[in-house]
Design an enzyme around this catalytic site. Structure first.
Site, PDB file in Angstrom:
ATOM      1  N   TYR A 186     -34.682  90.836  16.521  1.00 32.49           N
ATOM      2  CA  TYR A 186     -35.096  92.254  15.951  1.00 32.49           C
ATOM      3  C   TYR A 186     -33.871  92.635  15.056  1.00 32.49           C
ATOM      4  CZ  TYR A 186     -36.463  97.098  15.762  1.00 32.49           C
ATOM      5  OH  TYR A 186     -36.801  98.278  15.499  1.00 32.49           O
TER       6      TYR A 186
ATOM      7  N   ASP B 278     -25.649  90.118  13.899  1.00 32.10           N
ATOM      8  CA  ASP B 278     -25.841  91.268  14.286  1.00 32.10           C
ATOM      9  C   ASP B 278     -25.639  91.556  15.781  1.00 32.10           C
ATOM     10  OD1 ASP B 278     -27.371  93.745  14.912  1.00 32.10           O
ATOM     11  OD2 ASP B 278     -29.309  92.984  14.331  1.00 32.10           O
TER      12      ASP B 278
ATOM     13  N   LYS C 165     -25.210 101.332  19.060  1.00 30.62           N
ATOM     14  CA  LYS C 165     -25.358 101.299  20.397  1.00 30.62           C
ATOM     15  C   LYS C 165     -24.118 101.699  21.103  1.00 30.62           C
ATOM     16  CE  LYS C 165     -29.487  98.726  20.611  1.00 30.62           C
ATOM     17  NZ  LYS C 165     -30.783  99.264  21.021  1.00 30.62           N
TER      18      LYS C 165
HETATM   19  N1  PLP Z   1     -30.307  95.004  15.685  1.00 28.63           N
HETATM   20  C1  PLP Z   1     -30.396  95.015  16.937  1.00 28.63           C
HETATM   21  C2  PLP Z   1     -29.869  93.728  17.462  1.00 28.63           C
HETATM   22  C3  PLP Z   1     -31.223  95.857  17.661  1.00 28.63           C
HETATM   23  O1  PLP Z   1     -31.407  95.421  19.133  1.00 28.63           O
HETATM   24  C4  PLP Z   1     -31.499  96.788  17.080  1.00 28.63           C
HETATM   25  C5  PLP Z   1     -32.264  98.013  17.992  1.00 28.63           C
HETATM   26  O2  PLP Z   1     -32.725  97.691  19.338  1.00 28.63           O
HETATM   27  C6  PLP Z   1     -31.315  97.276  15.875  1.00 28.63           C
HETATM   28  C7  PLP Z   1     -30.586  96.221  15.282  1.00 28.63           C
HETATM   29  C8  PLP Z   1     -31.778  98.544  15.336  1.00 28.63           C
HETATM   30  O3  PLP Z   1     -30.998  99.507  15.900  1.00 28.63           O
HETATM   31  P1  PLP Z   1     -31.452 100.971  15.755  1.00 28.63           P
HETATM   32  O4  PLP Z   1     -32.623 100.981  16.982  1.00 28.63           O
HETATM   33  O5  PLP Z   1     -30.256 101.700  16.043  1.00 28.63           O
HETATM   34  O6  PLP Z   1     -31.982 101.281  14.316  1.00 28.63           O
END
Ligand code: PLP
Length: 428
Positions: free
Chosen positions: A144, A239, A267
């Site tokens: 994700y 990511d 985060k």
């Molecule tokens: N990338 C990863 C690996 C994530 O786990 C998340 C969210 O949980 C995101 C991107 C998206 O982040 P946000 O919820 O701050 O938009």
């Protein structure tokens, strides 16, 4: 468990907010109950509006590696607040946090702050497309990357057919620009490159998958992604929105010695405030406006309060032994938990690394999305509801990760083990 006030708030919220929540998983639909509304977080615990207290393993979905209301983070926020909330102009805290990130992650030579992980990944993909002059990206089933249109695509009927959109509103045309490969399966990536090699702008991957539950990369998988992307002139984007500063001071890339071209963060670097960031090779980053023509901007990006929370968090993570202590604590917890699962004859397998773990309600190893989807989600929901009643807040979905923070005490972890045993043994 008393939940009168949560129910009242939820009923009001349903009239005002779609589904009563501002992010879908919070609605507890996957665990067949209504959500509890939280009024306070302190250390390892959260308290709901009916005064039920829980040991929290969600930790705001990852940011709170120091637990809730960390005193130093609070002080940093309060001090920053004295000088205003946002200037829409550069401030010193942006430079300090950027320096900390650049020093911690060698592949990041230059970094741009945004307000969420979604913004970071969306912007990184735009940048990769612009830099390479190509349109396709490869992502992985079960990973994700936030809710950007290019990521809300799942595999089509065959690997090399167009993907399918996973949300109405994403234009179908976009699906053909995202190929969906299988995590931990090199041949699926090779097939895509064989077919579309010179059209692929980037591979985006969670170096440790944390959004189908915790799935670790097989040895050699990430090295392979580095190699094949370079070979075809595509960029590699790690990511690290979850893994950034989670397992070590820096990215997971530091631990495996791989340099992606771009990295996305979020985060932990925001210390619980809305922050994301993306960074990488200077030549790529400097194609962003105002140096280059790739446009990306943000009214509140780099605001002094969020930057202060991030700086205060990272400073504490620099404490010698911070990560080894957290890992040791989590490992001992998992060791005992494994014995409890055996004792209860539970068909649950555990994946863990550092301070992250997932209980998969399935037998055998879990190394792929295909393994993950064999889980008994009804059983997970049943145990989730019992644990909640017993004062343990696990993620309200089988396909999420549990986080241990530095605020979790031995007593918290012991109590959690006992409550897991109780939940597995109880029939009510
Ligand atoms: N990338 C990863 C690996 C994530 O786990 C998340 C969210 O949980 C995101 C991107 C998206 O982040 P946000 O919820 O701050 O938009």
């Amino acid at each position: 468990m008393k939940n009168t006030k949560s129910e009242q708030l939820y009923n009001s919220a349903l009239q005002l907010i779609p589904g009563g929540v501002n992010s879908p998983v919070r609605a507890f639909r996957a665990v067949n109950m209504n959500p509890v509304f939280i009024k306070r977080g302190a250390g390892s615990k959260i308290t709901d509006v009916d005064d039920n207290e829980y040991i929290d393993y969600v930790c705001s979905w990852g940011p709170l590696i120091l637990g809730h209301s960390n005193p130093n983070v609070k002080i940093a926020i309060q001090q920053a607040l004295e000088n205003g909330t946002s200037y829409g102009a550069p401030c010193e805290n942006e430079v300090i946090l950027a320096k900390m990130i650049v020093e911690a992650i060698p592949s990041i030579e230059s970094v741009r702050m945004v307000n969420s992980g979604t913004e970071a990944t969306m912007s990184a993909v735009r940048l990769a497309r612009a830099f390479t002059g190509r349109e396709m990206i490869i992502k992985f089933e079960g990973c994700y990357h936030g809710h950007g249109d290019s990521f809300l695509i799942k595999a089509g009927s065959g690997l090399l057919t167009s993907g399918n959109i996973t949300s109405p509103g994403v234009i179908n045309d976009l699906a053909k620009h995202t190929a969906v490969a299988k995590y931990n399966d090199q041949s699926s990536v090779e097939q895509v490159f064989n077919e579309y090699g010179d059209k692929i702008a980037a591979i985006i991957v969670e170096p440790i998958a944390g959004n189908m539950g915790l799935v670790l990369p097989k040895p050699g998988f990430l090295e392979f992604l580095r190699k094949i992307s370079s070979q075809y002139g595509a960029l590699l984007i790690f990511d690290e929105v979850i893994t950034g500063f989670r397992l070590n001071y820096g990215g997971y890339q530091n631990l495996v010695g791989i340099k992606p071209d771009l990295t996305t963060l979020g985060k932990i670097i925001g210390g619980g405030l809305p922050v994301g960031a993306y960074g990488g090779r200077r030549d790529i980053m400097e194609t962003l406006a105002p140096c280059g023509e790739v446009y990306q901007a943000g009214t509140l990006s780099g605001n002094p309060i969020a930057m202060a929370a991030g700086i205060a968090t990272l400073k504490q993570l620099q404490t010698k032994g911070f990560y080894s202590l957290l890992e040791k604590k989590t490992n001992s917890f998992i060791k005992v938990l494994i014995n409890i699962l055996v004792e209860c004859e539970a068909k649950i397998s555990i994946n863990t690394i550092g301070s992250m773990f997932s209980l998969f309600f399935t037998e055998g190893e879990v190394n792929s999305y295909q393994d993950v989807i064999t889980c008994d989600t009804a059983k997970y929901a049943d145990i989730f509801r019992k644990l909640l009643r017993f004062g343990i807040y696990f993620p309200p979905s089988q396909f999420e990760v549990c986080f241990v923070s530095s605020a979790h005490s031995e007593e918290d972890l012991d109590f959690t083990q006992q409550m897991i045993r109780r939940a597995l043994k109880s029939n009510d």
